[in-house]
Design an enzyme around this catalytic site. Structure first.
Site, mmCIF file in Angstrom:
data_model
loop_
_atom_site.group_PDB
_atom_site.id
_atom_site.type_symbol
_atom_site.label_atom_id
_atom_site.label_comp_id
_atom_site.label_asym_id
_atom_site.label_seq_id
_atom_site.Cartn_x
_atom_site.Cartn_y
_atom_site.Cartn_z
ATOM 1 N NE ARG A 288 66.418 11.124 12.526
ATOM 2 C CZ ARG A 288 67.076 12.137 13.107
ATOM 3 N NH1 ARG A 288 67.365 12.080 14.396
ATOM 4 N NH2 ARG A 288 67.420 13.202 12.401
ATOM 5 C CG ASP B 16 68.908 20.329 15.359
ATOM 6 O OD1 ASP B 16 68.875 20.945 14.287
ATOM 7 O OD2 ASP B 16 68.356 19.229 15.542
ATOM 8 N NE ARG C 144 59.885 36.335 -7.837
ATOM 9 C CZ ARG C 144 60.371 35.525 -8.760
ATOM 10 N NH1 ARG C 144 61.516 34.904 -8.562
ATOM 11 N NH2 ARG C 144 59.716 35.320 -9.885
ATOM 12 C CG ASN D 115 68.453 16.458 22.594
ATOM 13 O OD1 ASN D 115 68.711 16.549 23.776
ATOM 14 N ND2 ASN D 115 68.498 17.477 21.756
ATOM 15 N N GLY D 116 68.233 12.166 21.357
ATOM 16 C CA GLY D 116 67.685 10.814 21.504
ATOM 17 C C GLY D 116 68.795 9.836 21.875
ATOM 18 C CB THR D 117 72.250 9.576 20.546
ATOM 19 O OG1 THR D 117 71.814 9.543 19.190
ATOM 20 C CG2 THR D 117 73.470 8.713 20.722
HETATM 21 O O1 F6P Z 1 68.595 16.542 14.344
HETATM 22 C C1 F6P Z 1 69.164 17.035 13.201
HETATM 23 C C2 F6P Z 1 68.138 17.313 12.135
HETATM 24 O O2 F6P Z 1 68.828 17.635 10.953
HETATM 25 C C3 F6P Z 1 67.113 18.375 12.453
HETATM 26 O O3 F6P Z 1 67.575 19.692 12.317
HETATM 27 C C4 F6P Z 1 66.031 18.028 11.468
HETATM 28 O O4 F6P Z 1 64.809 18.554 11.903
HETATM 29 C C5 F6P Z 1 66.054 16.524 11.470
HETATM 30 O O5 F6P Z 1 67.353 16.158 11.874
HETATM 31 C C6 F6P Z 1 65.749 15.880 10.160
HETATM 32 O O6 F6P Z 1 65.706 14.505 10.365
HETATM 33 P P1 F6P Z 1 65.830 13.381 9.246
HETATM 34 O O7 F6P Z 1 67.238 13.386 8.747
HETATM 35 O O8 F6P Z 1 65.485 12.130 9.958
HETATM 36 O O9 F6P Z 1 64.866 13.757 8.152
#
Ligand code: F6P
Length: 358
Positions: free
Chosen positions: A75, A137, A172, A113-115
């Site tokens: 990231r 997602d 449960r 998204n960020g990418t």
């Molecule tokens: O963006 C994909 C995702 O798996 C999300 O669903 C989740 O919230 C996040 O990445 C988890 O991020 P990381 O792998 O950095 O813990």
């Protein structure tokens, strides 16, 4: 000579390799020129710090079914991309420099998204960029579907299915936390596919009393158990009213590992029922792509290859209304595709008796 750079950025998902293989196969099958593929390692980091390797046919053999990414990923937050690194390096300038040094004709970027924000920035800076929509997602704007999503739905569904039998034996209440911090497509689909009784999404703030009403209604009807699917980013109505700053403050002093544990605590205290929490976590992103994703990612890859050969850049290849489309990166960057509380799927789920706690 055609020189193509490739990188995978952000959280990994299934079918990243299938998508890259699709690009490469299409180009090898259709190009007249000699072709060189350069793979940047660990996402944008490889492009910034010039970490790459030349990819050969062997790299793409046998990877259609392989999970993860052969290039590695990381990231690289967009919000700090314009800030120099710890050694004062201008990251954007470095990426451009490495692109030109290798005399690349284009970059193929696979990400969420960020990418896409950074991909758009590079495109605006004059680089030839084509992107492919990956994420479990399914929250990328401009495409009805992202690869990785169906595979993750399969895994999450199976996890909830498994919980059903043990929940039923013990009578449960079970909470299964499914990935999705901002957007709830994955918990919504996995929840519906596995017959969850309550689904809590980031887009539909919940009222704890409504959640309890549903559990008690099931008790009255003689159901021994209740399955609650909770998105990582599910939020209560009270918390949704807080300012961003106050909500962050609450999270900083949070007594629970996640929202699911807070819910479990509340349900246990208010109903006296035995509650358990299960979190499949990164299992949802791991392993081989499902057949749908293999086909879908291969198709996206082929379409990307086609655009590259036509020298059409600055687009994400997406899928809209059952057709492959090319969407300008500027339109995609910075936008989320969320679940609308008024969407047909939500109305239909409610008709089936699923509660969203609203
Ligand atoms: O963006 C994909 C995702 O798996 C999300 O669903 C989740 O919230 C996040 O990445 C988890 O991020 P990381 O792998 O950095 O813990």
């Amino acid at each position: 000579m055609l020189r193509i750079g490739m990188l995978t950025s952000g959280g990994d998902c299934q079918a990243l390799n299938a998508a890259m293989r699709g690009v490469v196969k299409c180009i090898y099958n259709r190009a007249d020129d000699k072709i060189e593929f350069y793979g940047f390692e660990d996402g944008y980091r490889g492009l910034i710090y010039s970490k790459f390797r030349m990819l050969t046919n062997d790299d793409f053999t046998g990877i259609l079914t392989r999970g993860g990414t052969i290039l590695g990923t990381s990231r690289t937050p967009f919000k700090t991309i314009r800030e120099p690194d710890e050694n004062g390096l201008d990251k954007v300038a470095a990426m451009k420099q490495n692109y030109y040094k290798l005399q690349l004709d284009c970059l193929v970027i696979l990400g969420g998204n960020g990418t896409h924000k950074t991909a758009n920035l590079l495109s605006e800076e004059g680089l030839n960029v084509i992107t492919l929509p990956k994420t479990i997602d399914n929250d990328l704007w401009g495409t009805d579907m992202t690869f990785g999503f169906q595979s993750a739905v399969d895994i999450a569904t199976k996890a909830i299915d498994q919980i059903h039998t043990t929940a039923s034996s013990h009578g449960r209440v079970f909470i299964v936390e499914i990935m999705g911090h901002k957007v709830g497509w994955l918990p919504l689909n996995a929840g519906m596919a596995s017959g969850a009784d309550i689904i809590l999404l980031p887009e539909i703030p919940y009222d704890i009393d409504k959640v309890i009403d549903k559990i008690e209604e099931r008790d009255r009807r003689g159901s021994r158990f209740t399955i609650i699917v909770v998105a990582e980013g599910a939020i209560s109505k009270e918390d949704a009213k807080l300012s961003k700053k106050d909500y962050q403050k609450k999270l900083a002093n949070y007594a629970f590992p996640s929202v699911s544990y807070e819910l479990a605590d509340q349900i246990q205290k208010k109903t006296g029922r035995e509650v358990r929490v299960t979190i499949p976590g990164h299992v949802q992103r791991g392993g081989e792509p499902c057949p749908y994703d293999r086909v879908f990612a291969s198709r996206l890859g082929a379409e990307a290859g086609k655009l590259i050969l036509k020298k059409q850049f600055g687009f994400m290849v997406g899928y809209k209304n059952r057709e492959m489309v090319k969407v300008p990166l500027a339109e995609v960057a910075g936008k989320l595709k969320s679940v609308s509380p008024d969407a047909d799927i939500i109305k239909e789920a409610k008709m089936l008796g699923i509660s969203f706690g609203d």
